[in-house]
Structures are given as structure tokens and as C-alpha cells.
Design a protein around this motif. Structure first.
Motif, mmCIF file in Angstrom:
data_model
loop_
_atom_site.group_PDB
_atom_site.id
_atom_site.type_symbol
_atom_site.label_atom_id
_atom_site.label_comp_id
_atom_site.label_asym_id
_atom_site.label_seq_id
_atom_site.Cartn_x
_atom_site.Cartn_y
_atom_site.Cartn_z
ATOM 1 N N GLY A 19 -23.646 115.854 84.072
ATOM 2 C CA GLY A 19 -24.098 114.921 83.051
ATOM 3 C C GLY A 19 -23.885 115.123 81.538
ATOM 4 O O GLY A 19 -24.450 114.879 80.834
ATOM 5 N N THR A 21 -21.556 115.123 79.420
ATOM 6 C CA THR A 21 -20.607 113.815 78.959
ATOM 7 C C THR A 21 -21.739 112.796 78.441
ATOM 8 O O THR A 21 -21.518 112.478 77.099
ATOM 9 C CB THR A 21 -19.575 113.218 79.717
ATOM 10 O OG1 THR A 21 -18.447 114.005 80.228
ATOM 11 C CG2 THR A 21 -18.943 112.165 78.741
ATOM 12 N N GLN A 22 -22.544 112.340 79.147
ATOM 13 C CA GLN A 22 -23.635 111.502 79.002
ATOM 14 C C GLN A 22 -24.672 112.168 77.692
ATOM 15 O O GLN A 22 -25.089 111.576 76.824
ATOM 16 C CB GLN A 22 -24.459 111.161 80.028
ATOM 17 C CG GLN A 22 -23.753 110.047 81.067
ATOM 18 C CD GLN A 22 -23.065 111.029 82.267
ATOM 19 O OE1 GLN A 22 -22.902 112.204 82.076
ATOM 20 N NE2 GLN A 22 -22.628 110.334 82.982
ATOM 21 N N ALA A 23 -24.973 113.524 78.056
ATOM 22 C CA ALA A 23 -25.781 114.014 77.116
ATOM 23 C C ALA A 23 -25.154 114.135 75.660
ATOM 24 O O ALA A 23 -25.754 114.095 74.561
ATOM 25 C CB ALA A 23 -26.249 115.386 77.640
ATOM 26 N N GLY A 25 -23.027 112.326 74.523
ATOM 27 C CA GLY A 25 -22.601 110.992 73.766
ATOM 28 C C GLY A 25 -24.191 110.689 73.268
ATOM 29 O O GLY A 25 -24.136 110.170 72.065
ATOM 30 N N ARG A 26 -25.143 111.227 74.019
ATOM 31 C CA ARG A 26 -26.671 110.619 73.383
ATOM 32 C C ARG A 26 -26.906 111.685 71.984
ATOM 33 O O ARG A 26 -27.256 111.104 71.115
ATOM 34 C CB ARG A 26 -27.631 111.073 74.547
ATOM 35 C CG ARG A 26 -27.725 109.963 75.463
ATOM 36 C CD ARG A 26 -29.043 110.188 76.241
ATOM 37 N NE ARG A 26 -28.988 111.461 76.917
ATOM 38 C CZ ARG A 26 -28.376 111.597 78.195
ATOM 39 N NH1 ARG A 26 -28.081 110.738 78.770
ATOM 40 N NH2 ARG A 26 -28.555 112.717 78.980
#
Length: 230
Positions: A19, A21-23, A25-26
Motif C-alpha cells: 500500500g 503507493t496509495q499512502a 499519494g495521500r
């Protein structure tokens, strides 16, 4: 905001943790929102660009465009954050010691909003300034419906609130009236002035007073059996 930490965040391999990449991005979105807030505290909204915000955040402009198609999209997201913050301010409990009638809740709510705006010049630009885009204003109108519901609920928690036609809409309109007075103060004076806060209170209480008697029956609080002496 530590640029070294951000640089290391951007250079860490995506495979380093699930995760990631998502983190990342956030985190980048939050950097951009925080930078926009900080810049708008000191600079006119019309003079701010997405390029400036991305540079301040230490985020590549290509990434900024990936998250927000333009600066107004970023400002709209920031306006949502501000709306949530203001909702939390207005939803804080209203002490029974301060509330003798429903009008006191209106006074307290307006004072809370005015104090919050005074501490957040960037929020004033986006929510009550005269230069925000229509999309941002529309987002704020939606949030104002929620604010009206919060005040309606606060009165109902303290008093027996009578039903009347389009009651929820009336509380939304009251929020719009308070917004108008603060908006005029911001547009003409660049700040929330006490006299305009007083005007907001007069207008809002007079309007709601068209539907509510000055004194409502107080809601009786049932003691918690566990707290009663044996």
C-alpha cells in the motif's frame, strides 16, 4: 514541512511496503492542501498558482496535476476540509449554564464561527471571500446545509423545538444570513469586524424568531441511574 522527509518519501521504492503507493499519494495530497492553506493565509487567491503550491509543498507539478486538475480543484478540496473544521466547531456542546433561551445558542454559534474565521484567513478567502470559484461556493452551500442541521439539533437538544413548515430549510437560510454578514465584512474590511458579527446575530435571530417563540420549554434531562446516590 521538512523537504528532506518529503524527498525521501518520494524516492522510497513502491515495493518497500504494502500500500505504499496509495499512502504516498495521500501524503502528497495533504502536503499540497497544507501548502495551499499556508499560502492563502498571506496571499490573494487570484495571485496563487498550482505551480507555486506544488513548489511550496515540494511536490512535482506533474503530480500536483495528477491529484488536482487545476488550482480550483485543489481549493475545492481545501474548502471541504474547512467545512469539516467549522462543523466540528459548531457541533461542540453548548453548556446549559450559557443557554437560557434558543437565541443564546445562535449567539454562541455565530461567535464561534467568527473566532474560527478570524484565526483562519485562508478559510475566509475560500468560504466567504468574494473571489472563490463557483464550484467552491457550491461546495460551501452544501456544507451550510449541514451547519444548519447542527444548530437545529443543538437547539432541539436543549429545548422542545416545535415543528414548522420547511424547518430544515429555515435553518439553512439562517446560516446563509450569517455567512452574508461575515462575507460583507471580509470583502469590505478584510477581516471579521465585531459590528458585523452583531449584525449577523440580529438578522439571524429576527429571522428564526419569525418561526420560534422567544422562550421554548427546556428539555428535561433524565439523571443517569448509575450516577444517582444509593
Amino acid at each position: 514541512m521538512n523537504s528532506t522527509e518529503k524527498d525521501s518519501d518520494r524516492s522510497e521504492p513502491a515495493a518497500a511496503q504494502p500500500g505504499y503507493t496509495q499512502a504516498r499519494g495521500r501524503a502528497r495530497r495533504q502536503y499540497l492542501l497544507a501548502s495551499a492553506r499556508e499560502i492563502l493565509n498571506n496571499k490573494n487567491i487570484g495571485d496563487v498558482s498550482l505551480q507555486e503550491i506544488s513548489e511550496h509543498a515540494g511536490i512535482p507539478i506533474s503530480s500536483a496535476y495528477h491529484f488536482y486538475g487545476n488550482k480550483n480543484a485543489l481549493f475545492a478540496a481545501l474548502a471541504v476540509d474547512f467545512g469539516n473544521e467549522l462543523a466540528d466547531v459548531l457541533a461542540s456542546p453548548y453548556s446549559a449554564d450559557e443557554v437560557g433561551c434558543w437565541e443564546d445558542i445562535i449567539d454562541i454559534a455565530i461567535d464561534r464561527a467568527a473566532s474560527w474565521y478570524a484565526e483562519n484567513p485562508s478559510a475566509r478567502q475560500l468560504l466567504i471571500g468574494g473571489k472563490a470559484s463557483p464550484d467552491i461556493k457550491l461546495s460551501d452551500r452544501v456544507n451550510d446545509e449541514r451547519l444548519g442541521e447542527i444548530i437545529e439539533a443543538a437547539i432541539a437538544e436543549n429545548f422542545v423545538l416545535p415543528e414548522f413548515e420547511n424547518r430544515r430549510e429555515k435553518f439553512f437560510y439562517f446560516i446563509e444570513m450569517a455567512d452574508l454578514m461575515m462575507s460583507l465584512s471580509e470583502i469590505y474590511h478584510g477581516e471579521i469586524r465585531e459590528e458585523m458579527v452583531a449584525e449577523a446575530k440580529i438578522a439571524c435571530k429576527a429571522y428564526l424568531g419569525s418561526f420560534l417563540p422567544k422562550y421554548l420549554t427546556r428539555v428535561e434531562v433524565t439523571p443517569d441511574p448509575g450516577s444517582m446516590p444509593q
